[in-house]
Design an enzyme around this catalytic site. Structure first.
Site, PDB file in Angstrom:
ATOM      1  N   GLY A 171       0.839  -1.187   0.000  1.00 27.67           N
ATOM      2  CA  GLY A 171       0.000   0.000   0.000  1.00 27.67           C
ATOM      3  C   GLY A 171       0.874   1.236   0.000  1.00 27.67           C
ATOM      4  CG  ASP A 213      -9.117   3.520   1.932  1.00 30.67           C
ATOM      5  OD1 ASP A 213      -9.752   3.857   0.896  1.00 30.67           O
ATOM      6  OD2 ASP A 213      -7.936   3.157   1.909  1.00 30.67           O
ATOM      7  CE  LYS A 216      -1.411  -1.669   7.067  1.00 35.21           C
ATOM      8  NZ  LYS A 216      -2.835  -1.248   7.259  1.00 35.21           N
TER       9      LYS A 216
END
Length: 368
Positions: free
Chosen positions: A62, A185, A86
Site C-alpha cells: 500500500g 477507506d 503489515k
C-alpha cells in the site's frame, strides 16, 4: 466545564481498563474477552524479522505499508500458523499516526467479518501489525483477476454474501462499538476473502473514532502542515471517496455508506471503481440508473450485471442491490441509509440472505 471534566474522566477510565498483552505492557481498547485479549502478542523487532523470514515474501503493498507472509509460533509447541505481517513505512517521532491509530482500533474490535489482529511490534521507529492470514486474497483481485488471481468468476451467491457480510461489519463499526468508528477507506482491495468467499474487512489506517471529524481543507493550510499530510492519509481512494467528503472535509459515517454503495455496484457489474487509464468512475453510472428501480425492465438490469456470470443471477436480488446503491449515492448524506437500515433492507429484499442466515444458525446449533 463540569461536562468536559466528566467526559475526560470517562475517557481516562476507559484507557485504564487496558488490555493486558504479552510482554507486560498494555494497550487501550476492547478486544472481546480477556482470554482473547491476552492472545494479542507484543513482539520485538527481531521476532518480526524471524517470523517473516527477514521479509522474504511480499503478499501486499500500500501507500504506507507492505504486507509480508509470516509464520507465527503456536503456544504449546504446535506447528506455526500462517500470518500476514503489515509493516508500516516511516514513523515520525515514534510511530506513524496511521500505525498507532490502527493498533488502538484493532484492539477494540471483535467481529467475524473484520480481520483479527494476533500481535504487534512498536519498537522505536519500527511498526508492525500481525493479522490472521486470509487465504483467498482480496475482493479486488478476485473480481478483476489481478495479482495472479485467475480463479473462476465469483458466483452471484458469493457476491451477495460478501455484500451482506460487509454491511454487517459496517453496522458493527458504526453502531455496535462503544466508540463508533468510521472506516474511511472501504474498497474492494481492503476486503479479504477466505476459501469459502467469506469476507474480512481490513486496513483501519484511515479510520476515525466518533460520529464525525473535521479535517481542515488543504487550501487553508501551508503545504508543510501536518494536517495536510494527515488529510492525505485518510482521504480514501479514487472512485470510492464520497464527493460530500471532498467538498466539506468532514468525515462522516455516511461517507462509508457511499463507499459501500460503490463496492456493491462493483460486485453487481464486475467493473472497477476507477480506471485511471480510461478516466472512468463507476459511480457515474448512478446518473443513468432509473430513479424508480422497480420499474427497470429485465434488459436494463441484465445489461448492468457482470456479463461473466452468463445470466446466472437472481433478477430480483440484482434489482434490490441496484436500488440500495442508488440510496447510498444520494447527494444528501441525511437521506442515505444507516448501516443497520442497509442490513435490514438486504434481509427483506434479497432472498438468498435469509437462506444463508438459516444455514448459519443450523451450523451453529450443530456445533453446540
Amino acid at each position: 466545564m463540569g461536562i468536559v471534566k466528566f467526559l475526560r474522566s470517562k475517557l481516562l477510565n476507559r484507557r485504564r481498563a487496558a488490555v493486558h498483552v504479552e510482554g507486560g505492557e498494555s494497550c487501550s481498547g476492547r478486544c472481546g474477552d480477556a482470554a482473547e485479549a491476552a492472545a494479542v502478542k507484543r513482539l520485538e523487532w527481531g521476532e518480526i524479522e524471524r517470523i517473516t523470514g527477514r521479509f522474504s515474501v511480499v503478499v501486499g503493498e500500500g501507500g504506507f505499508s507492505t504486507v509480508y507472509m509470516g509464520r507465527l509460533p503456536v503456544c504449546g509447541g504446535g506447528s506455526a500458523s500462517a500470518a500476514a505481517v503489515k509493516v508500516h513505512c516511516g514513523g515520525g517521532e515514534r510511530l506513524s499516526l496511521a500505525f498507532k491509530q490502527e493498533l488502538d482500533l484493532l484492539l477494540r474490535l471483535k467481529h467475524e467479518n473484520i480481520v483479527r489482529i494476533l500481535g504487534y511490534c512498536d519498537d522505536a521507529d519500527q511498526g508492525a501489525l500481525i493479522f490472521e492470514y486470509v487465504s483467498g486474497g482480496t475482493l479486488y483481485d478476485r473480481l478483476h483477476g489481478r495479482g495472479g488471481n485467475k480463479r473462476s468468476t465469483l458466483s452471484w451467491k458469493s457476491r451477495v454474501k460478501i455484500a451482506f457480510q460487509l454491511a454487517q461489519a459496517i453496522e458493527y463499526l458504526h453502531e455496535r462499538c462503544i466508540v463508533h468508528i468510521i472506516h474511511g477507506d472501504i474498497k474492494s482491495s481492503n476486503v479479504l476473502l477466505d476459501g469459502d468467499s467469506n469476507c474480512k474487512l481490513c486496513d483501519f489506517g484511515s479510520a476515525k473514532m466518533g460520529f464525525s471529524s473535521m479535517i481542515p481543507p488543504p487550501s487553508s493550510l501551508p503545504s508543510s502542515s501536518p494536517y495536510v499530510r494527515r488529510k492525505n492519509i485518510i482521504m480514501g481512494s479514487p472512485g470510492y471517496t464520497d464527493p460530500a467528503y471532498l467538498r466539506t472535509g468532514i468525515a462522516l459515517k455516511k461517507n462509508d455508506i457511499y463507499s459501500f454503495g460503490v463496492l456493491v455496484l462493483e460486485l453487481v457489474t464486475g467493473l472497477e471503481a476507477f480506471r485511471a487509464d480510461k478516466g472512468l468512475v463507476l459511480a457515474s453510472m448512478a446518473a443513468h440508473m432509473a430513479k424508480d428501480v422497480d420499474r427497470m425492465d429485465v434488459s436494463e438490469v441484465t445489461n448492468m450485471v457482470d456479463p461473466r456470470l452468463r445470466g446466472d443471477f437472481n433478477m430480483e436480488e440484482a434489482r434490490a442491490l441496484i436500488g440500495l446503491v442508488r440510496l447510498c449515492f444520494d447527494e444528501s448524506t441525511l437521506v442515505r441509509p444507516t448501516a443497520s437500515c442497509m442490513v435490514k433492507m438486504m434481509k427483506e429484499k434479497v432472498s438468498s440472505i435469509s437462506f444463508m442466515n438459516s444455514n448459519l444458525r443450523h451450523k451453529l446449533s450443530n456445533d453446540l
